[in-house]
Design an enzyme around this catalytic site. Structure first.
Site, PDB file in Angstrom:
ATOM      1  N   ASP A 276       4.809 -52.179 -10.745  1.00 47.64           N
ATOM      2  CA  ASP A 276       4.207 -52.366  -9.422  1.00 47.64           C
ATOM      3  C   ASP A 276       3.990 -51.028  -8.710  1.00 47.64           C
ATOM      4  OD1 ASP A 276       3.703 -55.011  -9.297  1.00 47.64           O
ATOM      5  OD2 ASP A 276       5.323 -55.550  -7.926  1.00 47.64           O
ATOM      6  N   ASP A 335      16.488 -54.409 -14.693  1.00 49.30           N
ATOM      7  CA  ASP A 335      15.865 -53.490 -13.750  1.00 49.30           C
ATOM      8  C   ASP A 335      15.670 -52.126 -14.401  1.00 49.30           C
ATOM      9  OD1 ASP A 335      15.658 -55.398 -11.828  1.00 49.30           O
ATOM     10  OD2 ASP A 335      17.383 -54.727 -10.645  1.00 49.30           O
ATOM     11  N   ASP A 337      16.763 -49.170 -14.052  1.00 52.75           N
ATOM     12  CA  ASP A 337      17.847 -48.223 -14.322  1.00 52.75           C
ATOM     13  C   ASP A 337      18.908 -48.807 -15.256  1.00 52.75           C
ATOM     14  OD1 ASP A 337      18.380 -49.975 -12.110  1.00 52.75           O
ATOM     15  OD2 ASP A 337      20.247 -48.886 -11.777  1.00 52.75           O
ATOM     16  N   ASP A 429      16.775 -63.618  -6.776  1.00 53.70           N
ATOM     17  CA  ASP A 429      17.765 -63.940  -7.804  1.00 53.70           C
ATOM     18  C   ASP A 429      18.728 -65.021  -7.330  1.00 53.70           C
ATOM     19  OD1 ASP A 429      18.814 -62.305  -5.876  1.00 53.70           O
ATOM     20  OD2 ASP A 429      19.411 -60.700  -7.242  1.00 53.70           O
TER      21      ASP A 429
END
Length: 699
Positions: A276, A335, A337, A429
């Site tokens: 994004d 995600d 990281d 979530d």
């Protein structure tokens, strides 16, 4: 008192005024003549004094004493110089941050007035506290010591002397009749909430101890991992792996690299990189990374949206709408990281076999930079308790917990039946987890499966993350409450969801933490008729902090900083909770947590250099000019220097710091020792956070 010795009774001493001594016994007397009349008399003060060593060289001892004094003076001067240097550096940093904050305020002058409401309330309390302190000091120097008495005696009219005395007595009457009772009722209410939350925390800890004692852990229904996955590749289910990201230049490589190295048949695995990013340079870098792994035979796809609607939820929803997704049975989410181990899927996916009611398998987070600074150490304490205690206990005994948004594997059928990803809150979530729970799906938490990730190192990034994590649940609670009440799940599950999951742990905790320790406690210093017991201020908070640190035993030296910092963060959490509950503008704000990319430095540096060389050779050998142009663009984007940032000043925290320090000064007049020390240390904690001296220091 030193013992006395009378030698005259021993029979061998004779008193004499001359310098002779004669024996009393029979026989010839023995006369002893002193050869040197210049002798000194030594007085014995005790039985051991005669056996002490005699100083042989007083001059040498004097020189040694002088050197000791010089060394101590040198250390004292060094300490003063060091302290002065620290103060000068601190003042210089504060000056720069004040200037930077003034520039930022000019650039952000169009902020909503609602966002400044809490600061205005705190500032009002601060002004009132300073006025009351000045008033009490004047009364103190005039000899009006009424505040020393717990049983306040208000003087009668005939005892009043002077105008100031009359005003002071009127204030005492108003304080006792109206203010003290209100504060006492509010403090008692917060104490009850505090005790309820403490009991809940203790029950969770007991559940964790029971799990450890009985060695309870989720087991695979049909055999072990190797038996389930041996044989041809057709025995492996089709797994989709999604990596959502947005402008995360520092960490995109490590997540893509780790996911592409998962130990799973390549024809049974598809990786979606969901970008994004609105920065074209970052888009090019991510595309190049995807191309590199695609050329190595990995089934990987790059997806980019022009408009970032719905943030992460919108990104995941858009990816799940692809036609090819219907062929896949499970989806793993990481995600940008996060670095899963190669055997991650082999440790998680087999739990779904023979368990058709299972919707989610959640893994634990571990942190590569937990010892980077004080801020990351304190975050590690909180998250270790969250995973080791909260998630594990709820997973074992309730088969329900909040999805952590990453490092988990979902059954795609459960996602679809629960309504899929929705964009209505900033905690997509938790939203999907609650809806799946209402539909009867079960969750499993694996504490032994760990995924490496990164903690935010700057206070600015951590504060924005916490604001999103605490405003979103209140948004979700407003939206989900009717569905929870009308759902077909058991009554005790509804009770757990409403009163424990939402109200107690998401609303009550930040409410009483901020109200009790940051507002009521300072007010009781100016209204001593409303008292807070010492066990509320000291004993129970220390004990609860001790329980929180148990899952991270190496963090015990940080017990006191952790306690103070948690109270400091209650301002941010309370503000977020209110904004989410009443749907204020800041509750819909989504800011990606800033990463530093430290997780990729030690273990991926060599691989990065090797892969970049291989990619350069492949592009160089290409026959088309487009390959060379892409390589040149990538090199240009890699050389772009990101804009510099500086630490900020946080006004709400600073206002509370001065409020608490003012209350600490007032507590000295009432001789309240423990209250003074708590207010002093808590005020210093707020001051350090308000000046952004905790966490990463940027120049």
């Amino acid at each position: 008192m030193s013992p006395s010795f009378d030698f005259s009774n021993w029979g061998w001493v004779k008193n004499s005024s001359n310098s002779t001594s004669t024996s009393k016994k029979g026989g010839n007397p023995v006369v002893v003549t002193m050869g040197n009349p210049n002798y000194s008399v030594l007085q014995i003060n005790g039985p051991d004094s005669a056996f002490q060593p005699v100083e042989k060289d007083r001059t040498r001892n004097a020189k040694q004493f002088t050197w000791v004094l010089l060394l101590k003076a040198h250390k004292a001067i060094g300490f003063i110089a060091w302290f002065g240097n620290c103060v000068c550096s601190l003042l210089s940093s504060v000056k720069k941050r004040v200037f930077f904050d003034a520039v930022e305020s000019e650039n952000e002058s169009d902020k909503s007035m609602k966002a400044k409401l809490l600061f205005r309330v705190i500032a009002t309390f601060l002004v009132m506290a300073l006025a009351f302190l000045l008033f009490e000091l004047v009364a103190h120097f005039k000899g009006l010591y009424y505040f020393h008495n717990h049983n306040l005696h208000i003087p009668q009219n005939w005892e009043i002397k002077g105008l100031f005395h009359e005003v002071y007595v009127s204030w005492l009457r108003f304080r006792v009749d109206y203010i003290a009772s209100t504060i006492q009722y509010l403090s008692n209410f917060c104490i009850v909430l505090f005790l309820i939350q403490s009991v809940d925390r203790m029950v969770l800890c007991l559940g964790c101890f029971w799990i450890k004692y009985k060695k309870i852990k989720p087991l695979i229904a049909d055999g072990n991992v190797e038996d389930d996955l041996e044989g041809s590749n057709h025995g492996f289910p089709l797994v989709l792996v999604q990596i959502p990201m947005c402008n995360e230049k520092e960490v995109y490589e490590q997540s893509i690299s780790a996911v592409c190295q998962l130990d799973w048949p390549k024809d049974r695995l598809l990786v979606q990189v969901l970008d994004d990013s609105d920065d074209e340079s970052i888009q090019w870098l991510i595309k190049a990374e995807v191309t590199k792994w695609s050329q190595k035979g990995v089934n990987i796809i790059y997806r980019h949206r022009k408009y970032r609607t719905g943030y992460k939820a919108g990104n995941l929803k858009s990816a799940m709408n692809c036609d090819y997704v219907k062929d896949y049975e499970f989806v793993a989410i990481f995600d940008a990281d996060f670095q899963p181990c190669p055997d991650f899927l082999k440790q998680t996916v087999p739990h779904f076999k023979g368990n058709p009611e299972l919707a989610l398998v959640q893994a634990r987070w571990t942190f590569v930079n937990k010892e980077e600074n004080l801020l990351t150490r304190l975050q590690n304490i909180n998250l270790c308790f969250h995973f080791e205690v909260e998630q594990q206990v709820n997973g074992i005994f309730l088969n329900f917990f909040g999805f952590n948004g990453t490092a988990g594997v979902w059954r795609i059928k459960a996602l679809e039946e629960s309504g899929g990803w929705l964009e209505r809150t900033t905690v997509e979530d938790m939203d999907i987890a609650v809806r799946a729970h209402l539909n009867g799906w079960k969750f499993i938490y694996l504490n032994d499966v760990k995924v490496l990730c990164e903690l935010p190192e700057s206070y600015e990034a951590y504060k924005k993350q916490q604001h999103r994590w605490h405003s979103g649940p209140m948004q979700l609670f407003r939206l989900c409450l009717p569905a929870i009440i009308t759902s077909k799940i058991a009554f005790w599950k509804k009770t757990n969801l409403i009163f424990l999951f939402f109200l107690l742990r998401k609303l009550i905790l930040p409410f009483y933490s901020f109200t009790l320790f940051c507002i009521i406690l300072p007010l009781t210093m100016f209204v001593p008729e409303a008292e807070l017991p010492i066990w509320v201020i000291c004993y129970i908070p220390v004990f609860m902090s001790f329980l929180n640190i148990l899952p991270a035993p190496k963090s015990f030296p940080f017990l006191v900083p952790y306690l103070l910092f948690e109270n400091t963060m209650s301002v941010t959490k309370f503000n977020a909770m209110v904004s989410g509950l009443f749907q204020l503008g800041s509750s819909y704000e989504w800011i990606v947590t800033k990463k530093s990319g430290r997780a990729s430095e030690p273990d991926l540096l060599a691989a990065e250099e090797r892969d970049s060389k291989a990619m350069s050779l492949q592009l160089h050998r290409g026959t088309s000019d487009s390959g060379l142009s892409e390589l040149n663009k990538i090199k240009e984007f890699q050389e772009i220097v990101p804009p510099k940032k500086m630490n900020k000043i946080y006004k709400k925290e600073l206002a509370l710091a001065f409020l608490l320090l003012t209350a600490a000064i007032r507590s000295l007049l009432s001789a309240q020792g423990m209250h003074f020390y708590y207010l002093l240390f808590q005020g210093v904690s707020f001051l350090l956070v308000g000046l952004d001296l905790i966490g990463e220091q940027m120049s």
